[in-house]
Design a protein around this motif. Structure first.
Motif, short mmCIF file in Angstrom:
data_model
loop_
_atom_site.label_atom_id
_atom_site.label_comp_id
_atom_site.label_asym_id
_atom_site.label_seq_id
_atom_site.Cartn_x
_atom_site.Cartn_y
_atom_site.Cartn_z
N PRO A 136 -4.74 -8.26 13.58
CA PRO A 136 -4.57 -8.03 12.18
C PRO A 136 -4.12 -9.43 11.63
O PRO A 136 -3.69 -10.42 12.14
CB PRO A 136 -3.46 -6.85 11.93
CG PRO A 136 -3.69 -6.35 12.89
CD PRO A 136 -3.70 -7.21 14.16
N GLU A 137 -4.06 -9.60 10.06
CA GLU A 137 -3.64 -10.53 9.35
C GLU A 137 -2.17 -10.36 9.23
O GLU A 137 -1.65 -9.45 9.29
CB GLU A 137 -4.14 -10.97 8.19
CG GLU A 137 -5.79 -11.19 8.31
CD GLU A 137 -5.99 -12.62 8.87
OE1 GLU A 137 -5.21 -13.40 8.67
OE2 GLU A 137 -7.19 -12.71 9.70
N THR A 138 -1.36 -11.50 8.76
CA THR A 138 0.06 -11.42 8.39
C THR A 138 0.42 -10.31 7.23
O THR A 138 -0.32 -10.08 6.17
CB THR A 138 0.44 -12.67 7.92
OG1 THR A 138 0.38 -13.63 8.88
CG2 THR A 138 1.86 -12.61 7.49
N ILE A 139 1.45 -9.58 7.46
CA ILE A 139 1.82 -8.61 6.34
C ILE A 139 3.14 -8.76 5.77
O ILE A 139 4.14 -9.27 6.77
CB ILE A 139 1.71 -7.06 7.12
CG1 ILE A 139 0.38 -6.66 7.62
CG2 ILE A 139 2.19 -6.13 6.23
CD1 ILE A 139 0.28 -5.64 8.25
N VAL A 140 3.32 -8.90 4.71
CA VAL A 140 4.71 -8.91 3.91
C VAL A 140 4.92 -7.77 3.06
O VAL A 140 3.98 -7.50 2.22
CB VAL A 140 4.68 -10.15 3.01
CG1 VAL A 140 6.31 -10.16 2.40
CG2 VAL A 140 4.70 -11.40 4.24
N GLY A 141 5.79 -6.93 3.31
CA GLY A 141 6.17 -5.78 2.41
C GLY A 141 7.69 -5.49 2.27
O GLY A 141 8.55 -6.14 2.87
#
Length: 253
Positions: A136-141
């Motif tokens: 997956p790609e980077t996740i920011v949450g």
């Protein structure tokens, strides 16, 4: 008369066993880590904790970052999740404040930069790739934006899922919030191992055949098939962040 709540000299709640560990804040030792220059770190869980197949297969640590500190990329093939316990930072230029998080895929050169003091919980694990499935790609949450549901129908035990439930991910990181008196509904025993950090409140955790009083600042490691159970106690909600390995064949290397 006030009563001291510090442990007596020569005592600690920390206990390390062959299939679990409790690392209490009273025993933390800060030290530098190459991946976080300019910061003080506490390695809570790592493969050094136990030899053989029952030892941890991931790393969990605290970063006490000073203004201007920034990370280096994780080791080759290693994914990294950064959870902001206090303060704020930027991840690839995106702001992440308290109760925010970022998941960085393996071999990612994205930098975490702290413009102010921050306390971070970091979880790292070698990524187990699948044929024909891209990482997956980077996740920011943020926790407040994550899917959150009553655990097995109990509204006093709310489970927030930070990472997508998707075969591409081989780790899950969730936030569990219990109202006082709420419990896990049964003693769990399963193939996944856990890393856990008490972010708020207190309670009692059963690990194997032992029962541990736990409170904010404590960390727990649970090996695969370690029986486990929790009850929240006190007058305020208990909350912990936990990791588990998912979506991979237990017979794979």
């Amino acid at each position: 008369m006030s009563v001291s709540r510090t442990v007596p000299f020569g005592e600690t709640r920390t206990h390390v066993a062959f299939d679990h560990a409790l690392v209490a804040a009273d025993s933390h030792v800060r030290s530098p880590l190459d991946g976080w220059p300019g910061s003080e770190c506490v390695v809570l869980i790592s493969p050094a904790m136990g030899a053989g197949p029952r030892g941890p297969r991931f790393c969990q640590y605290l970063v006490h970052a000073k203004p201007g500190a920034q990370s280096r990329p994780a080791a080759a093939g290693v994914q990294r999740l950064v959870f902001v316990l206090g303060g704020a930072l930027t991840v690839g230029g995106k702001p992440v404040s308290a109760d925010g998080f970022a998941w960085l895929p393996p071999d990612c050169d994205t930098v975490c930069r702290c413009e102010e003091e921050a306390t971070l919980l970091v979880i790292e694990k070698p990524y187990a790739a699948l044929d024909d499935v891209e990482a997956p790609e980077t996740i920011v949450g943020r926790v407040k934006d994550a899917p959150c549901e009553p655990f097995l129908g109990d509204p006093d035990a709310m489970l927030a899922t930070l990472l997508p439930v998707d075969q591409a991910f081989d780790m899950a990181v969730n936030v569990f919030t219990y109202q006082p008196g709420a419990t896990l509904p049964f003693v769990e025993t399963h193939v996944m191992e856990h890393g856990l950090y008490m972010a708020a409140g207190q309670g009692v955790y059963r690990l194997g055949e032992r029962w541990y009083p736990v409170r904010v600042g404590d960390a727990i490691w649970m090996a695969a098939y370690c029986p486990q159970w929790f009850v929240a106690m006190g007058k305020t909600p208990a909350r912990y962040i936990y990791y588990k390995d998912v979506n991979r064949d237990p017979l794979s290397p």
